[in-house]
Scaffold this active site. Structure first.
Site, mmCIF file in Angstrom:
data_model
loop_
_atom_site.group_PDB
_atom_site.id
_atom_site.type_symbol
_atom_site.label_atom_id
_atom_site.label_comp_id
_atom_site.label_asym_id
_atom_site.label_seq_id
_atom_site.Cartn_x
_atom_site.Cartn_y
_atom_site.Cartn_z
ATOM 1 N N ASP A 129 1.004 -1.254 -0.135
ATOM 2 C CA ASP A 129 0.135 -0.121 0.007
ATOM 3 C C ASP A 129 1.029 1.207 0.183
ATOM 4 O O ASP A 129 0.346 2.139 0.563
ATOM 5 C CB ASP A 129 -0.924 -0.219 1.328
ATOM 6 C CG ASP A 129 -1.632 -1.548 1.233
ATOM 7 O OD1 ASP A 129 -2.296 -1.512 -0.413
ATOM 8 O OD2 ASP A 129 -2.345 -1.687 2.449
ATOM 9 N N GLY A 150 1.076 3.051 -2.828
ATOM 10 C CA GLY A 150 1.290 4.187 -3.540
ATOM 11 C C GLY A 150 1.538 3.495 -5.152
ATOM 12 O O GLY A 150 1.903 4.382 -6.142
ATOM 13 N N GLY A 203 -4.288 -4.354 -3.392
ATOM 14 C CA GLY A 203 -5.829 -3.597 -3.667
ATOM 15 C C GLY A 203 -4.827 -2.055 -4.858
ATOM 16 O O GLY A 203 -4.116 -1.322 -3.566
ATOM 17 N N HIS A 204 -4.494 -1.215 -5.718
ATOM 18 C CA HIS A 204 -4.164 -0.889 -6.179
ATOM 19 C C HIS A 204 -5.131 0.805 -6.395
ATOM 20 O O HIS A 204 -5.489 0.239 -7.239
ATOM 21 C CB HIS A 204 -2.871 -1.374 -6.919
ATOM 22 C CG HIS A 204 -2.059 -1.713 -7.073
ATOM 23 N ND1 HIS A 204 -1.549 -2.402 -7.280
ATOM 24 C CD2 HIS A 204 -1.737 -2.279 -5.702
ATOM 25 C CE1 HIS A 204 0.010 -3.323 -6.821
ATOM 26 N NE2 HIS A 204 -1.776 -3.197 -5.691
ATOM 27 N N GLN A 238 2.025 -5.799 -3.327
ATOM 28 C CA GLN A 238 2.608 -6.446 -1.590
ATOM 29 C C GLN A 238 3.643 -5.331 -1.675
ATOM 30 O O GLN A 238 3.290 -4.641 -2.173
ATOM 31 C CB GLN A 238 2.700 -7.588 -1.221
ATOM 32 C CG GLN A 238 1.175 -8.074 -0.730
ATOM 33 C CD GLN A 238 0.898 -8.634 -2.711
ATOM 34 O OE1 GLN A 238 1.352 -9.776 -3.016
ATOM 35 N NE2 GLN A 238 -0.517 -8.701 -2.884
ATOM 36 N N ARG A 270 -10.014 -3.129 6.313
ATOM 37 C CA ARG A 270 -9.199 -3.019 7.739
ATOM 38 C C ARG A 270 -8.314 -2.055 7.315
ATOM 39 O O ARG A 270 -7.869 -0.686 7.125
ATOM 40 C CB ARG A 270 -8.545 -4.306 7.993
ATOM 41 C CG ARG A 270 -9.053 -5.636 7.738
ATOM 42 C CD ARG A 270 -8.591 -6.381 7.906
ATOM 43 N NE ARG A 270 -7.449 -7.013 6.188
ATOM 44 C CZ ARG A 270 -6.179 -7.250 6.400
ATOM 45 N NH1 ARG A 270 -6.052 -8.640 7.241
ATOM 46 N NH2 ARG A 270 -5.564 -7.482 5.883
ATOM 47 N N ARG A 306 -5.559 -0.055 8.355
ATOM 48 C CA ARG A 306 -4.610 0.158 8.454
ATOM 49 C C ARG A 306 -3.196 0.847 9.340
ATOM 50 O O ARG A 306 -3.512 1.886 9.921
ATOM 51 C CB ARG A 306 -3.305 0.887 7.034
ATOM 52 C CG ARG A 306 -3.986 0.483 5.670
ATOM 53 C CD ARG A 306 -3.683 0.604 4.688
ATOM 54 N NE ARG A 306 -3.651 0.349 3.553
ATOM 55 C CZ ARG A 306 -4.458 1.721 2.391
ATOM 56 N NH1 ARG A 306 -4.137 2.245 1.954
ATOM 57 N NH2 ARG A 306 -4.852 0.628 1.585
ATOM 58 N N LYS A 322 2.636 10.231 -0.450
ATOM 59 C CA LYS A 322 2.117 11.147 0.227
ATOM 60 C C LYS A 322 2.560 12.038 1.995
ATOM 61 O O LYS A 322 2.186 11.971 2.818
ATOM 62 C CB LYS A 322 1.499 9.242 0.586
ATOM 63 C CG LYS A 322 0.661 8.749 0.446
ATOM 64 C CD LYS A 322 -0.377 7.449 1.175
ATOM 65 C CE LYS A 322 -1.501 7.888 1.733
ATOM 66 N NZ LYS A 322 -2.340 6.941 1.713
HETATM 67 P P1 GDP Z 1 -0.891 0.385 -3.390
HETATM 68 O O1 GDP Z 1 -1.226 -0.868 -2.811
HETATM 69 O O2 GDP Z 1 0.844 0.236 -3.677
HETATM 70 O O3 GDP Z 1 -1.083 0.722 -5.131
HETATM 71 O O4 GDP Z 1 -1.779 1.248 -2.861
HETATM 72 P P2 GDP Z 1 -2.848 1.752 -2.335
HETATM 73 O O5 GDP Z 1 -3.650 1.747 -3.339
HETATM 74 O O6 GDP Z 1 -3.281 0.673 -1.215
HETATM 75 O O7 GDP Z 1 -2.815 3.129 -1.259
HETATM 76 C C1 GDP Z 1 -2.602 4.033 -1.036
HETATM 77 C C2 GDP Z 1 -3.649 5.328 -1.340
HETATM 78 O O8 GDP Z 1 -2.532 6.585 -1.364
HETATM 79 C C3 GDP Z 1 -4.726 4.927 -2.426
HETATM 80 O O9 GDP Z 1 -5.277 5.400 -1.180
HETATM 81 C C4 GDP Z 1 -3.548 5.740 -3.021
HETATM 82 O O10 GDP Z 1 -4.814 7.350 -3.826
HETATM 83 C C5 GDP Z 1 -3.502 6.994 -2.185
HETATM 84 N N1 GDP Z 1 -2.669 8.041 -2.375
HETATM 85 C C6 GDP Z 1 -0.970 7.686 -3.235
HETATM 86 N N2 GDP Z 1 -0.461 8.477 -3.402
HETATM 87 C C7 GDP Z 1 -0.738 9.128 -1.856
HETATM 88 C C8 GDP Z 1 0.198 10.682 -2.255
HETATM 89 O O11 GDP Z 1 1.098 10.980 -2.210
HETATM 90 N N3 GDP Z 1 -0.675 11.337 -0.979
HETATM 91 C C9 GDP Z 1 -2.024 10.786 -0.791
HETATM 92 N N4 GDP Z 1 -2.392 12.026 -0.103
HETATM 93 N N5 GDP Z 1 -2.455 9.799 -1.175
HETATM 94 C C10 GDP Z 1 -1.574 9.059 -1.901
HETATM 95 P P1 IMO Z 2 -0.846 -4.511 -2.412
HETATM 96 O O1 IMO Z 2 -0.651 -4.781 -3.693
HETATM 97 C C1 IMO Z 2 -1.087 -4.808 1.958
HETATM 98 C C2 IMO Z 2 -1.254 -8.918 3.665
HETATM 99 C C3 IMO Z 2 -2.152 -8.958 4.510
HETATM 100 C C4 IMO Z 2 -1.073 -10.115 5.788
HETATM 101 C C5 IMO Z 2 -0.429 -11.017 3.735
HETATM 102 C C6 IMO Z 2 -1.029 -11.850 3.987
HETATM 103 O O2 IMO Z 2 -2.239 -3.005 -2.922
HETATM 104 O O3 IMO Z 2 -0.122 -3.184 -1.510
HETATM 105 P P2 IMO Z 2 -2.344 -12.863 2.122
HETATM 106 O O4 IMO Z 2 -3.802 -12.978 1.458
HETATM 107 O O5 IMO Z 2 -1.758 -12.402 0.476
HETATM 108 O O6 IMO Z 2 -2.717 -14.445 2.337
HETATM 109 O O7 IMO Z 2 -1.782 -12.154 3.136
HETATM 110 O O8 IMO Z 2 -0.420 -10.124 3.541
HETATM 111 N N1 IMO Z 2 -1.493 -8.161 2.118
HETATM 112 C C7 IMO Z 2 -1.101 -6.617 1.552
HETATM 113 N N2 IMO Z 2 -0.995 -5.944 3.286
HETATM 114 N N3 IMO Z 2 -0.891 -4.452 0.867
HETATM 115 C C8 IMO Z 2 -1.212 -5.272 -0.157
HETATM 116 O O9 IMO Z 2 -1.046 -5.721 -1.630
HETATM 117 C C9 IMO Z 2 -1.347 -6.837 1.107
HETATM 118 N N4 IMO Z 2 -1.569 -8.152 -0.107
HETATM 119 C C10 IMO Z 2 -1.261 -8.870 1.365
HETATM 120 O O10 IMO Z 2 -3.307 -7.927 5.221
HETATM 121 O O11 IMO Z 2 -1.467 -9.161 6.213
HETATM 122 MG MG MG Z 3 -3.300 -1.858 -2.015
#
Ligand code: GDP
Ligand code: IMO
Ligand code: MG
Length: 427
Positions: A13, A15, A40-41, A223, A302, A304, A330
């Site tokens: 997560d 970004g 989840g991106h 991840q 959930r 974070r 961020k």
């Molecule tokens: P990923 O799994 O690494 O792609 O990251 P996620 O999308 O799960 O979580 C990152 C969250 O932060 C998303 O809701 C993005 O829209 C948001 N995000 C990404 N970069 C920035 C930033 O520079 N600032 C803020 N405020 N939000 C950001």
């Molecule tokens: P992105 O790509 C954050 C975490 C789960 C758990 C562990 C194992 O959005 O960054 P799993 O379902 O893979 O067997 O769970 O890994 N986890 C993540 N945490 N971002 C993710 O993906 C994750 N994918 C799995 O929360 O701790």
């Molecule tokens: Mg994510």
């Protein structure tokens, strides 16, 4: 020509979706190489928000090839839904390609993920319950079902029969729950096969041919480094290789083809699920970061866990992934804080350590050693070049660079595509 691998340097997560989307403007192909819909991106284009779990974030640009590589585990039900979701929002998905060698997540994988988590009780991993671990287990056990099998009814049925015998035994006799009916699963998966068949191909060939033709290729990790099954905080990890090396295995390309590795790193740290987290903040500052950064999971919703930036972790990620540079995301989330802290090392039984420890027990007993810097108390979300940032924000970034030895190539100050500061040229 440039081949860039983009990975998460923390616990996911970071970004990655946003930075992939930003870099994908200049790429010809975007490739996912590991994980599944545990990812989840979130990508924000102007005021439209897209949540992607399986399809590479490059899909939002028309005309890009977007590959789901052999290292990904594919839940076809989720993939079909994601294709419909994108089509309904006017996104052209004809550029998608799926590796014939990618393994398929079956209904029993999802059920086993859930019942195994329940049985672990207080030792649970906190998985996303998407069947990721059980699907990779079957792959390693050499009993998995691959996308190519979905194209061959007879082969698929034979494999399904053998798998259901074992999985139903496990579910019914060991976990005391219901198993699955052969014909139901068969019919369901054949309907996905009809829907997905024309996307399935030899993606390693496609990627290697593109590399020879000097196309720009971006590998989008899912991840993060600390969730890697070899290099992460085992056993609180996922079952794949989110680290840069995973791109070679998971896409079918040689290491000599990779030009750069970009790490994506939040300006602080978050984690979802269980496991140690040295700089975690269980106080109102942690809540403030969670609220400012909307730190709630894209996949499971959930909250974070949030904490300070950890230089030990970024140094470790630089080593494991051979980082060329890092994208700090961020930064804007810290705008409201009076002071910001950076963890420079850990204290264990009175001794200072600078390297990330192997033993989880050791890690959970480590106390972070902090350096405190003044905050900037200014809105950074409108900054478009480094000079637009307040002096203290620039000092914070400079200190991260000094402590980790990693160059910063991008700074993100908001979720939108436009809220990105390019520092070094990548493609
Ligand atoms: P990923 O799994 O690494 O792609 O990251 P996620 O999308 O799960 O979580 C990152 C969250 O932060 C998303 O809701 C993005 O829209 C948001 N995000 C990404 N970069 C920035 C930033 O520079 N600032 C803020 N405020 N939000 C950001
Ligand atoms: P992105 O790509 C954050 C975490 C789960 C758990 C562990 C194992 O959005 O960054 P799993 O379902 O893979 O067997 O769970 O890994 N986890 C993540 N945490 N971002 C993710 O993906 C994750 N994918 C799995 O929360 O701790
Ligand atoms: Mg994510």
């Amino acid at each position: 020509m440039s081949t860039v691998v983009l990975i998460g340097t923390q616990w996911g997560d970071e970004g990655k979706g946003k930075i992939t989307d930003y870099l994908a403007q200049k790429a010809d192909i975007v490739v996912r190489y590991q994980g599944g819909n545990n990812a989840g991106h979130t990508v924000k284009v102007d005021d439209q928000e897209f949540k992607l779990h399986l399809i590479p974030s490059g899909i939002l640009y028309p005309g890009k090839l977007c590959v789901i590589g052999n290292g990904v585990v594919v839940d076809p039900a989720v993939l079909v839904k994601e294709l419909d979701y994108l089509a309904n929002r006017g996104v052209d998905t004809s550029g998608l390609r799926i590796s014939a060698n990618a393994h398929v997540i079956m209904p029993y994988h999802k059920k086993l993920d859930a019942v195994e988590e329940d049985r672990r009780g207080e030792h649970k991993i906190g998985t996303t319950k998407r069947g990721i671990g059980p699907a990779y287990m079957d792959k390693a056990a050499r009993i998995g079902i691959r996308m190519v099998d979905l194209l061959d009814e007879k082969e698929f049925k034979a494999k399904l029969v053998r798998n259901l015998e074992e999985k139903n035994y496990l579910l019914e006799r060991v976990f005391d729950t219901d198993g699955f009916a052969l014909e139901e699963v068969f019919e369901e998966y054949m309907s996905y096969a009809r829907r997905l068949a024309h996307y399935i191909t030899d993606t390693s060939l496609l990627i290697n041919e593109a590399a020879l033709a000097k196309k720009d290729i971006l590998f989008e990790g899912a991840q993060g480094t600390l969730l890697d099954v070899d290099h992460g905080t085992y056993p609180y990890v996922t079952s794949s290789h989110p680290t840069a090396g995973g791109a070679c295995i998971g896409a079918g390309i040689g290491p000599t083809r990779i030009d750069q590795v970009i790490g994506v790193c939040k300006a602080y740290t978050t984690r979802v699920g269980e496991g140690p987290f040295p700089t975690e903040l269980k106080d109102e500052i942690g809540d403030e970061i969670r609220n400012n950064g909307a730190e709630f999971g894209t996949t499971t919703g959930r909250p974070r866990r949030c904490g300070w930036f950890d230089a030990v972790i970024l140094r470790y990620a630089a080593r494991i992934n051979g980082l060329s540079s890092v994208a700090i995301t961020k930064l804007d989330v810290l705008d409201s804080l009076d002071t910001v802290k950076i963890c420079t090392g850990y204290k264990f039984k009175g001794e200072i350590i600078r390297e990330f420890p192997h033993s989880l027990r050791y890690l959970s007993e480590c106390e972070p050693v902090y350096e405190e810097l003044p905050g900037w108390k200014e809105d950074t979300s409108g900054a478009r070049k480094l000079e637009d940032l307040p002096e203290n924000a620039r000092k914070y970034l400079e200190r991260i660079k000094e402590l980790t030895g990693v160059e910063i190539s991008i700074v993100a100050v908001g979720p939108k595509r436009s809220q990105t500061i390019p520092v070094l040229e990548i493609f």
